[in-house]
Scaffold this active site. Structure first.
Site, PDB file in Angstrom:
ATOM      1  N   LYS A 179       0.821  -1.218   0.000  1.00 48.10           N
ATOM      2  CA  LYS A 179       0.000   0.000   0.000  1.00 48.10           C
ATOM      3  C   LYS A 179       0.854   1.269   0.000  1.00 48.10           C
ATOM      4  CE  LYS A 179      -3.841   2.403   0.766  1.00 48.10           C
ATOM      5  NZ  LYS A 179      -4.425   2.739  -0.535  1.00 48.10           N
ATOM      6  N   ASN A 215       4.537   6.673  -6.462  1.00 46.16           N
ATOM      7  CA  ASN A 215       3.154   6.904  -6.856  1.00 46.16           C
ATOM      8  C   ASN A 215       2.958   8.389  -7.116  1.00 46.16           C
ATOM      9  OD1 ASN A 215       0.402   7.198  -7.002  1.00 46.16           O
ATOM     10  ND2 ASN A 215      -0.036   6.179  -5.069  1.00 46.16           N
ATOM     11  N   CYS A 275      -1.740   9.316  -7.864  1.00 45.01           N
ATOM     12  CA  CYS A 275      -2.970   9.033  -7.139  1.00 45.01           C
ATOM     13  C   CYS A 275      -3.969  10.155  -7.356  1.00 45.01           C
ATOM     14  CB  CYS A 275      -2.707   8.873  -5.641  1.00 45.01           C
ATOM     15  SG  CYS A 275      -4.242   8.579  -4.741  1.00 45.01           S
ATOM     16  N   ILE A 316      -1.078   1.153 -15.645  1.00 47.16           N
ATOM     17  CA  ILE A 316      -1.540   2.480 -15.279  1.00 47.16           C
ATOM     18  C   ILE A 316      -2.124   2.494 -13.864  1.00 47.16           C
ATOM     19  CG2 ILE A 316      -2.067   3.167 -17.636  1.00 47.16           C
ATOM     20  CD1 ILE A 316      -4.984   2.463 -17.209  1.00 47.16           C
ATOM     21  N   GLY A 357      -3.798  -2.950 -14.949  1.00 42.62           N
ATOM     22  CA  GLY A 357      -5.101  -2.438 -15.346  1.00 42.62           C
ATOM     23  C   GLY A 357      -6.059  -3.532 -15.762  1.00 42.62           C
ATOM     24  N   GLY A 358      -6.937  -3.926 -14.859  1.00 38.57           N
ATOM     25  CA  GLY A 358      -8.024  -4.823 -15.226  1.00 38.57           C
ATOM     26  C   GLY A 358      -7.641  -6.263 -15.449  1.00 38.57           C
TER      27      GLY A 358
HETATM   28  C1  LIG Z   1      -8.980   0.386  -3.629  1.00 38.60           C
HETATM   29  C2  LIG Z   1      -7.764   0.754  -4.414  1.00 38.60           C
HETATM   30  C3  LIG Z   1      -6.670   1.348  -3.766  1.00 38.60           C
HETATM   31  C4  LIG Z   1      -5.541   1.698  -4.482  1.00 38.60           C
HETATM   32  N1  LIG Z   1      -4.489   2.248  -3.831  1.00 38.60           N
HETATM   33  C5  LIG Z   1      -3.351   2.555  -4.522  1.00 38.60           C
HETATM   34  C6  LIG Z   1      -2.204   3.049  -3.866  1.00 38.60           C
HETATM   35  O1  LIG Z   1      -2.185   3.195  -2.648  1.00 38.60           O
HETATM   36  N2  LIG Z   1      -1.108   3.355  -4.611  1.00 38.60           N
HETATM   37  C7  LIG Z   1      -1.083   3.173  -5.971  1.00 38.60           C
HETATM   38  O2  LIG Z   1      -0.082   3.464  -6.617  1.00 38.60           O
HETATM   39  N3  LIG Z   1      -2.163   2.669  -6.616  1.00 38.60           N
HETATM   40  C8  LIG Z   1      -3.282   2.364  -5.927  1.00 38.60           C
HETATM   41  N4  LIG Z   1      -4.360   1.838  -6.594  1.00 38.60           N
HETATM   42  C9  LIG Z   1      -4.269   1.606  -8.031  1.00 38.60           C
HETATM   43  C10 LIG Z   1      -3.898   0.148  -8.338  1.00 38.60           C
HETATM   44  O3  LIG Z   1      -2.637  -0.175  -7.818  1.00 38.60           O
HETATM   45  C11 LIG Z   1      -3.933  -0.104  -9.851  1.00 38.60           C
HETATM   46  O4  LIG Z   1      -2.986   0.750 -10.469  1.00 38.60           O
HETATM   47  C12 LIG Z   1      -5.279   0.150 -10.461  1.00 38.60           C
HETATM   48  O5  LIG Z   1      -6.300  -0.273  -9.588  1.00 38.60           O
HETATM   49  C13 LIG Z   1      -5.465  -0.535 -11.816  1.00 38.60           C
HETATM   50  O6  LIG Z   1      -5.346  -1.921 -11.713  1.00 38.60           O
HETATM   51  P1  LIG Z   1      -6.616  -2.925 -11.577  1.00 38.60           P
HETATM   52  O7  LIG Z   1      -7.552  -2.555 -12.690  1.00 38.60           O
HETATM   53  O8  LIG Z   1      -6.035  -4.284 -11.695  1.00 38.60           O
HETATM   54  O9  LIG Z   1      -7.223  -2.651 -10.252  1.00 38.60           O
HETATM   55  C14 LIG Z   1      -5.499   1.478  -5.871  1.00 38.60           C
HETATM   56  C15 LIG Z   1      -6.584   0.872  -6.503  1.00 38.60           C
HETATM   57  C16 LIG Z   1      -7.698   0.500  -5.804  1.00 38.60           C
HETATM   58  C17 LIG Z   1      -8.842  -0.136  -6.543  1.00 38.60           C
END
Ligand SMILES: Cc1cc2nc3c(=O)[nH]c(=O)nc-3n(C[C@H](O)[C@H](O)[C@H](O)COP(=O)(O)O)c2cc1C
Ligand SMILES: Cc1cc2nc3c(=O)[nH]c(=O)nc-3n(C[C@H](O)[C@H](O)[C@H](O)COP(=O)(O)OP(=O)(O)OC[C@H]3O[C@@H](n4cnc5c(N)ncnc54)[C@H](O)[C@@H]3O)c2cc1C
Ligand SMILES: Cc1cc2nc3c(=O)[nH]c(=O)nc-3n(C[C@H](O)[C@H](O)[C@H](O)COP(=O)(O)OP(=O)(O)OC[C@H]3O[C@@H](n4cnc5c(N)ncnc54)[C@H](O)[C@@H]3O)c2cc1C
Ligand SMILES: Cc1cc2nc3c(=O)[nH]c(=O)nc-3n(C[C@H](O)[C@H](O)[C@H](O)COP(=O)(O)O)c2cc1C
Ligand code: FES
Ligand code: FES
Lengths: 260, 316, 316, 260
Positions: free
Chosen positions: B50, B133, B136, B197, B249-250
């Site tokens: 995180k 990061n 965000c 992404i 991403g997804g």
């Molecule tokens: C609930 C949640 C919390 C996230 N927290 C962070 C974070 O703390 N730092 C970060 O770089 N990305 C964060 N992300 C982004 C994810 O790491 C990822 O880049 C993004 O969700 C796309 O991937 P996915 O479609 O597989 O979820 C978060 C995403 C979600 C859904």
């Protein structure tokens, strides 16, 4: 997590359903389940409903290894869930979270619940009764067509009902029923329902100095503590922190819970 | 099938060989403790924890989550216990897993914050790499300004590289006109790798209450809905930079991993899928292995950039 | 239910009262002829026809389409018969429908192209308004450069406004860092209205063939997947501009229309939904009416901007 | 477009299914359907499968007002379709497009089809036979487990088969069977199958100067002519233009079709 078989789906009121399925865990194992815990359920394998829905454990049948949840089909996801039929497969995670602690020194417990906060009270009443406690339930519903579990709960003790429109029980809110008389002799209360109700119950019971527990309702992503979506402000020590309700809750000591 | 076949799933990333290219994405796995109850985290290629900030943060008010078609919105707002507690209470737990590189996602408000967090993390024996990061979308001044301006991104990367003794991955935002320009700026400033992404800014209206559903109004869109956007960005970025790219991403299945690898990614991060299914990562790894068996691929390295006109991409 | 209730669905747009806020989106309805076999187009609030260029264009090679989670990719590449034929063979057909304002989507390569097309269209009695497509991601030099730079967009809008005798709607691209800046630039340059969003650039890899599935490699992502992105952009843009905004992106139901109106849109365009269901637009209009009845809304104008902090948005 | 009832779903080979459903249009009406047209079918109401799938009309049962398609479950969408059962509802658009023109002066028609290009040949053979024409079919399959409609087509005339691995018929491609001898006396051919096959058939039949029709396969968005996704280069007059195969096709005169 497991894919389990649905045993029965039944309408139990206006848009209300009771869903019984094989338990994903062996209910005979110690600590396998606890009243106040929830099941995190995938309503369909479609990405249209990507997230699971949290539903409270309402009844555990240990001998058959079956669990029951009772829910309102209000949004699209729970509507989809209501289409599931006996024999279908269901993707269930849980039982999850921390349920209602039971205190063996207590003699009389008060259960306070509103609407779809009522289901977890059934298994709780069962557990309390099994430990020899007297159980009184105070339930609030919108109207007569939304009443659930009244008879089942009467098997465990007295049940008082309030409804918004007076079509069943007293017209008014559950908190209207939380009189000093009712609270006398009560060692502890257990509450579940919508946030405004919990806030009112917390205030009312603080008034008559009965300690208790609140089961909170927050939107959940994962249900297992990894998304940090489901937090609620909790006061511990001097600090108020955003605590995950899926992992450290959904049940908290009433005095810890901060409503903003 | 998966047990008996000799598919080599390992990839090289930042001087280390990962068992496989699959790692949980930041913010979608907390610090690993909860999921460790479901499987051996040693199965993972690596773990990204995180976002960690200098001080503890409580994040945004709730609701923080919404469901959308094939996706979800989140506005967590970087809730975390702060770098000191992360190093003391969280990272050491991960030592019990065999060969599990730990990548710490770092966030902040100003360059100085980021630098300070990295200065502390870089001394930890538990940190394999840092993921910056700068993308965000859910916090005012949560770093996204660094993620949308190439010059600011470059300055940030240089400042971090000056203090980091571990490799630095820069996580890019998709909310930009030209992600390739961002990528090139970060590479030139010394980034060791890129990950992309992060989420796209989105909003849902609660039509019954007549207001945005999330308390924060907008949130970050993730999940399968955004996969085509992510795949295209990975493809375009890997046409122009030489450093490795981690695709995000997804991703829901092993086949999705193949898609990102073929687009040019060296490894991938799995986010939202972990919420749907706590066992998502090991399942995806198994599916990736099965896909390779079925398609007579003996090493996933063969897949990196395989969909590109020029052919394979150098995996490292 | 829908027949007997007195819900007023009409909205004002560019000096005209539309029967309802629902119109098919450009490129998702051709020139109306085919769908006219399914229902009376006079039911629509207005119609936006396919992108029209100066000369006939054949577009991109196939495959031009891919399916994605809750969405699709397209890379049509502006295939159309050219402005002369559009005016001679296509637009007159639409006269038979009662009170059906026709909006012509205009595309090109350079400012001069656009100007020339608009010069011709503006003389047509069949054209209610022009929608400037400065946001098509699927053609090299297909106008997207005008859609990502506020200065270029403003210059384009001024050039068009100098020759147009009909209202000019500018259709914005979501593939930008700051859509509000684009919107403000267009408003200041004299745009009469804005429509958003066009598609997001995306890609799918055909993992069996190891290459991008679309012949054009990348394509535009549309459908429900992008709705949260569109809603957020409409919300943010309508916080800052005073001209009306037409919301577009993933609308499948009447409830989705309500979402866009509450976010600040004065009207909406429905794209991909027409492919899934040729009767999508009239169904959506019925659903919108039903929603209003159920929620005791007597005029959809009450919904415009209803989710905003400052309350309602001036509908015109 | 209509939601119709599924009458029967049946496996008819390795990953091949036959799906029969109530016709969305009254088949007794003039021009209601034509061999070579297609149905545009929603495989599920989930957004996971947003686009409809085009499947050729294989058989029209006018008296029962039922249509049959035969398809291979290869991708996710057709796999989902294969889960549909008798009694389920199906969202079907069509019959759409222009089918195979039938020329009343002809006496002998040659049908050439490969794999899932075979299904439309059944209704076509039926129509040709009804008009008194002799029908010869040349079919290509991957292997014996992929053979479909062989017996059904034999009811209308001679059937020749080729397979990639020789497990049924001649080992080789359909075009290997298009010998001068076979084409002698043939007035016209009708072909449907994958693009490489169509290209080869076009070349082969041009060689023996028999005119014919090709049914093209392009990805479709809408199926009704509004997305311009499904185009194929067609030569008309001197110009080659991208023509919508859903609306002006999928069947085109062979000489018009340009393969690039
Ligand atoms: C609930 C949640 C919390 C996230 N927290 C962070 C974070 O703390 N730092 C970060 O770089 N990305 C964060 N992300 C982004 C994810 O790491 C990822 O880049 C993004 O969700 C796309 O991937 P996915 O479609 O597989 O979820 C978060 C995403 C979600 C859904
Ligand atoms: C610990 C816990 C126990 C619960 N137990 C029960 C129960 O026993 N019976 C019952 O009927 N309901 C219960 N609920 C509420 C139930 O989870 C929601 O009604 C349900 O998730 C709504 O889903 P939907 O598909 O109907 O709505 P949608 O609007 O389609 O849901 C969209 C998203 O929002 C979430 N969401 C929407 N409303 C709520 C809500 N009120 N609470 C939490 N998440 C929400 C959904 O989970 C989903 O992620 C419980 C909630 C929690 C947190
Ligand atoms: C006019 C016409 C008639 C057809 N008739 C038949 C038939 O009778 N029987 C049969 O088995 N198949 C037929 N096909 C092919 C059939 O449409 C595809 O196999 C099917 O759409 C693939 O869908 P999927 O869900 O399996 O694949 P997915 O990969 O999930 O499909 C993704 C998208 O691509 C499209 N697509 C993928 N492959 C093809 C393809 N080969 N042709 C067209 N679109 C494709 C799908 O329609 C969908 O939009 C026909 C195609 C056309 C154009
Ligand atoms: C097949 C297809 C063709 C399109 N052609 C055009 C076009 O010619 N001009 C234009 O401005 N937008 C075009 N668009 C974009 C749509 O008008 C719309 O902005 C976009 O699809 C988002 O809306 P939706 O999600 O409802 O489809 C096209 C979209 C699709 C899917
Ligand atoms: S629901 Fe994800 S942390 Fe509680
Ligand atoms: S499939 Fe849309 S035009 Fe042919």
């Amino acid at each position: 997590m497991a894919t389990v078989e649905v045993v029965e789906q039944m309408a139990v009121g206006d848009g209300l359903f009771s869903l019984r399925f094989r338990s994903p865990v062996d209910l005979r194992l110690a600590g396998a389940y606890h009243p106040g815990q929830f099941l995190h359920i995938r309503v369909s394998d479609s990405f249209d409903f990507l997230l699971r829905r949290p539903l409270s454990l309402c009844k555990a049948d240990v001998s058959r290894n079956e669990l029951t949840v009772i829910y309102r089909a209000q949004g699209e996801g729970t509507k989809r869930l209501s289409r599931v039929r006996a024999g279908d497969q269901l993707d269930v995670l849980g039982p999850l979270g921390r349920g209602f602690p039971i205190h063996d020194g207590d003699r009389h417990a008060l259960l306070v619940a509103g609407g779809i906060g009522v289901p977890p009270m059934l298994e709780l009443a069962h557990a309390l009764k099994a430990r020899g406690q007297q159980v009184t339930a105070v339930l609030g519903f919108q109207n007569a067509r939304h009443v659930i579990l009244q008879e089942e709960l009467m098997a465990y003790g007295t049940v008082h009902i309030a409804s918004d429109d007076g079509t069943v029980g007293t017209k008014g809110l559950v908190t209207d029923l939380l009189t000093d008389a009712l609270c006398t002799g009560v060692n502890r209360y257990y509450a579940c329902g919508p946030t405004p109700m919990l806030r009112a119950v917390q205030a009312a019971m603080q008034g008559c100095s009965v300690p208790g527990y609140l089961s909170l309702e927050e939107r959940m992503g994962c249900g297992i503590g990894i998304c940090v979506g489901c937090v609620h402000p909790i006061r511990r020590g001097g600090d108020v922190k955003q605590v995950k309700t899926c992992k450290e809750g959904p049940v908290f000591s009433s005095e810890e819970v901060v409503f903003t | 099938m998966s047990e008996t076949t000799p598919v080599d799933l390992s990839v090289d990333l930042l001087g280390r060989t990962l068992k496989n290219p699959v790692m949980p994405a930041s913010g979608c796995f907390s610090f690993g403790r909860e999921v460790a109850a479901y499987y051996d985290l040693g199965l993972l290629g690596a773990i990204v924890v995180k976002a960690t900030t200098l001080e503890e943060r409580q994040g945004n008010p709730t609701p923080r989550l919404a469901e959308t078609p094939a996706g979800m919105l989140n506005a967590i707002g970087l809730q975390n216990p702060g770098v000191q507690k992360v190093m003391a209470d969280e990272l050491p737990f991960l030592r019990i897993f065999e060969d599990l590189p730990v990548i710490v996602n770092v966030a902040g408000t100003a360059v100085d914050d980021y630098v300070e967090v990295v200065k502390q993390l870089t001394l930890s024996p538990d940190v394999f790499a840092i993921e910056l990061n700068i993308s965000c979308p859910n916090v005012k001044c949560g770093g996204i300004q660094f993620g949308t301006d190439p010059q600011m991104a470059a300055d940030m990367v240089r400042a971090i590289k000056a203090v980091a003794h571990v490799p630095v991955i820069v996580k890019l935002s998709p909310n930009v006109t030209d992600i390739v320009a961002m990528a090139v700026a970060c590479e030139e400033a010394g980034a060791d790798a890129l990950s992309l992404i992060n989420t796209l800014v989105g909003m849902q209206i609660d039509v019954d209450r007549r207001r945005p559903l999330l308390a924060n109004r907008s949130g970050g869109l993730s999940g399968p809905a955004i996969r085509p956007i992510a795949v295209r960005m990975v493809y375009d970025v890997t046409e122009r930079v030489r450093i490795p790219v981690i695709g995000i991403g997804g991703i829901m299945t092993g086949r999705d991993v193949v898609e990102f690898l073929m687009a040019g990614a060296t490894a991938v991060e799995v986010g939202t899928a972990n919420f749907v299914d706590p066992l998502a990562c090991p399942r995806i790894i198994d599916e990736l292995r099965d896909w390779c068996v079925q398609h007579r691929v003996t090493s996933v390295r063969e897949l990196i950039g395989a969909a590109k006109e020029g052919g394979l991409r150098d995996g490292a």
